[in-house]
Design an enzyme around this catalytic site. Structure first.
Site, PDB file in Angstrom:
ATOM      1  N   CYS A 189      19.110  54.763 -18.114  1.00 32.68           N
ATOM      2  CA  CYS A 189      19.747  56.051 -17.901  1.00 32.68           C
ATOM      3  C   CYS A 189      18.878  56.953 -17.030  1.00 32.68           C
ATOM      4  O   CYS A 189      18.395  56.536 -15.986  1.00 32.68           O
ATOM      5  CB  CYS A 189      20.067  56.693 -19.248  1.00 32.68           C
ATOM      6  SG  CYS A 189      21.117  58.167 -19.145  1.00 32.68           S
TER       7      CYS A 189
ATOM      8  N   LYS B  95      14.341  52.469 -24.920  1.00 29.53           N
ATOM      9  CA  LYS B  95      14.259  53.681 -24.111  1.00 29.53           C
ATOM     10  C   LYS B  95      13.270  54.667 -24.723  1.00 29.53           C
ATOM     11  O   LYS B  95      13.310  54.960 -25.920  1.00 29.53           O
ATOM     12  CB  LYS B  95      15.649  54.317 -23.991  1.00 29.53           C
ATOM     13  CG  LYS B  95      15.701  55.508 -23.054  1.00 29.53           C
ATOM     14  CD  LYS B  95      17.119  56.047 -22.945  1.00 29.53           C
ATOM     15  CE  LYS B  95      17.187  57.222 -21.983  1.00 29.53           C
ATOM     16  NZ  LYS B  95      18.553  57.786 -21.912  1.00 29.53           N
TER      17      LYS B  95
ATOM     18  N   GLU C 221      23.902  50.075 -19.120  1.00 27.99           N
ATOM     19  CA  GLU C 221      23.425  50.596 -20.402  1.00 27.99           C
ATOM     20  C   GLU C 221      24.499  50.424 -21.475  1.00 27.99           C
ATOM     21  O   GLU C 221      25.671  50.726 -21.241  1.00 27.99           O
ATOM     22  CB  GLU C 221      23.077  52.072 -20.211  1.00 27.99           C
ATOM     23  CG  GLU C 221      22.739  52.834 -21.467  1.00 27.99           C
ATOM     24  CD  GLU C 221      22.619  54.329 -21.206  1.00 27.99           C
ATOM     25  OE1 GLU C 221      22.099  55.034 -22.076  1.00 27.99           O
ATOM     26  OE2 GLU C 221      23.061  54.792 -20.109  1.00 27.99           O
TER      27      GLU C 221
END
Length: 580
Positions: A447, A397, A331
């Site tokens: 994540c 995301k 990430e």
């Protein structure tokens, strides 16, 4: 005029009942024991090997301890104490992110962890209250009853259902935080086989039911043993051989009925173990060679200009050092906006992809460019480059981290206590197109998005091109070298079990790992090292029952059983008491 004797009798009964209630008030050490049991339950989770068996024993103790409660209030305190002990010892690593990397004063960071754990403990407390009412416990125990728990099948089912509802709510309310959901400890435990059927909450349901049935069996057998001893102590009359034989047969039948919950618990354990042998998905497309990169970039250097340049140069070298069908970075490995990518990096990755046939997924920051040339609507994103194509894949995301990627309403003051850059991000769509690698659709997430199993299942279920491989790109450097790394890997393994698909994890500091469709770790990198993990993974196709229905199955069953217990539990208990 009321009869004075009757009035006096009723007053005496009320006084006696009040005295019994006072006598049954649980001591404070009862709740301290519950808290200690919750803290011990943290040992059930990673990195403890095969901790699912330990969790089963602790849940049986927790349920037995919960049955000592004398009403819904003591049940709430018992469940809340167990939950607080579990959470404050299980997510203490949040202190590291707030204090060491966020710059928050140590006392405030510690207080924040305690307060957050108290909030999380509300859900097991709620589950205990729900069990107390729906099992008939809170409404039917009489004040002078020294043993208010009456073991019943519907009581065991109510406990499992209430526990599952509580965990689901914890994973949903206020964007959810399902970390340490009880089912995660079972990835190497006896109930892992239920994951493809009902997901992590269904696994927790089976765990709670089995624990309650074990307690029920021991409680009933102990009661029979006491009754048998008391019967032998009474002076007996003359009896024939036939009478003795009949009594023995009746005792054997009663013992068998008392042991039946234990037999059923063993059957559930056996079913969970046997289901692990089942395969719900099939291999699809050619296996992929994969390289998962781990740069071990220090968090305090990640957003400094010199650290950013060093990270970009390092990942450029790591990406282009060796070809593979798919190469994945962590990430925000490239900690700049994609519009501001250094030209040498962009051209090197593009040329490498075209010349070697390698597809590359790298983490960077996304944004929208206004007509005035300003960057707005920042996103935490993954960008994909495929050989021979000028199009760039993008995943934004969707499930953002509170306080890290967005500021909940009314908590700006709390974020201002920390020194974390870019606290507000724009959300991506709930379901986004997969990244295609050599005809293999790959579903990506960033994540802690992979702790939400329902969202992963939805991305497969609602996609026009269902993915056969899952990829998680994350940066856990925020939490230091703590149990958070092992716990997150365990969560990723649960996603593989639920979906019947391999999971690939590229992390900054660990755990970088490859997991097959059966939840087994194919390989991992040592945390806090620089390196790449080279593996070959086989994608799959098809849908597990969990992918098809998500959490709907366990929620529907739980709500139905709780409604049944609430409506009919009192009548069942009265009939049992009448038959005694």
């Amino acid at each position: 005029m009321a009869d004075p004797t009757t009035s006096r009798s009723r007053a005496d009964e009320r006084t006696s009942a009040a005295g019994a209630r006072r006598a049954r008030t649980l001591p404070r050490w009862h709740y301290l024991v519950a808290l200690a049991a919750g803290a011990a339950n943290t040992l059930s989770f990673a990195p403890t090997p095969h901790g699912g068996w330990l969790e089963l024993a602790l849940f049986a103790f927790f349920f037995a301890w919960l049955t000592r409660s004398t009403g819904w209030k003591s049940a709430a305190l018992t469940g809340g104490a167990f939950g607080f002990g579990n959470f404050v010892t299980g997510v203490w690593w949040l202190y590291v992110s707030m204090h060491f990397y966020g710059g928050m004063a140590a006392p405030l960071a510690a207080a924040a962890v305690v307060l957050f754990s108290l909030y999380l403990a509300i859900y097991p407390a709620f589950a205990a209250v729900l069990w107390s009412f729906c099992a008939g416990h809170a409404r039917n125990g009489t004040a002078d009853d020294r043993a208010p728990f009456s073991p019943t099948w519907h009581g065991a089912l109510a406990f499992a259902s209430a526990w599952a509802i509580g965990e689901w709510l914890r994973g949903t309310v206020f964007t959810g935080f399902p970390w340490l959901a009880s089912g995660y400890a079972q990835v190497d435990g006896p109930f892992a086989g239920f994951a493809p059927v009902a997901g992590v909450y269904g696994v927790g349901w089976m765990l709670a039911l089995t624990a309650a049935l074990i307690v029920q069996a021991f409680t009933q057998l102990a009661a029979l043993r006491r009754a048998s001893v008391a019967g032998k102590a009474r002076p007996g009359g003359a009896g024939g051989t036939a009478g003795v034989s009949g009594a023995a047969a009746g005792t054997q039948l009663t013992n068998a009925r008392a042991a039946l919950p234990g037999v059923f618990a063993l059957a559930l354990i056996a079913a969970g173990l046997l289901l692990q042998l089942a395969h719900w998905t099939l291999p699809a497309n050619a296996p992929l060679t994969v390289r998962l990169l781990q740069g071990n970039v220090k968090q305090e250097m990640k957003f400094e200009e010199s650290g950013m340049r060093a990270a970009i140069d390092m990942y450029q070298q790591m990406i282009t050092s060796k070809p593979a069908d798919l190469i994945v970075t962590p990430e925000t490995a490239i900690p700049v906006f994609v519009q501001q990518l250094p030209a040498p990096f962009a051209s090197a990755v593009r040329n490498f992809s075209d010349s070697t046939g390698s597809a590359v997924l790298f983490g960077a920051l996304g944004a929208t460019v206004t007509p005035e040339g300003q960057l707005v609507d920042y996103t935490n994103s993954l960008f994909g480059v495929t050989p021979g194509s000028r199009d760039v894949y993008r995943y934004d995301k969707h499930h953002l981290v509170p306080f890290g990627e967005f500021v909940p309403w009314g908590f700006r003051w709390f974020v201002n206590l920390m020194n974390i850059p870019l606290g507000d991000f724009f959300r991506g769509a709930p379901v986004q197109k997969p990244f295609i690698v050599h005809n293999q659709p790959v579903s990506v997430d960033i994540c802690y998005e992979d702790i939400f199993g329902e969202e992963i299942a939805r991305s497969i279920r609602e996609s026009a091109t269902p993915a056969g491989v899952l990829v998680n790109s994350t940066n856990l450097a925020w939490f230091g070298d703590t149990i958070a790394l092992d716990q997150h890997l365990q969560i990723a393994r649960m996603r593989s079990l639920e979906t019947g698909r391999p999971m690939l994890r590229a992390t900054n500091t660990g755990m970088t790992a490859a997991i097959d469709a059966d939840g087994k770790v194919l390989g991992r990198l040592k945390p806090y090292t620089i390196g790449s993990l080279d593996v070959t993974v086989q994608g799959t196709s098809g849908s597990t029952p969990y992918v098809t229905s998500g959490n709907n199955t366990v929620l529907a069953v739980s709500l139905l059983l709780l409604a049944f217990g609430f409506a009919f539990g009192p009548g069942i208990k009265r009939r049992r008491d009448t038959d005694k």
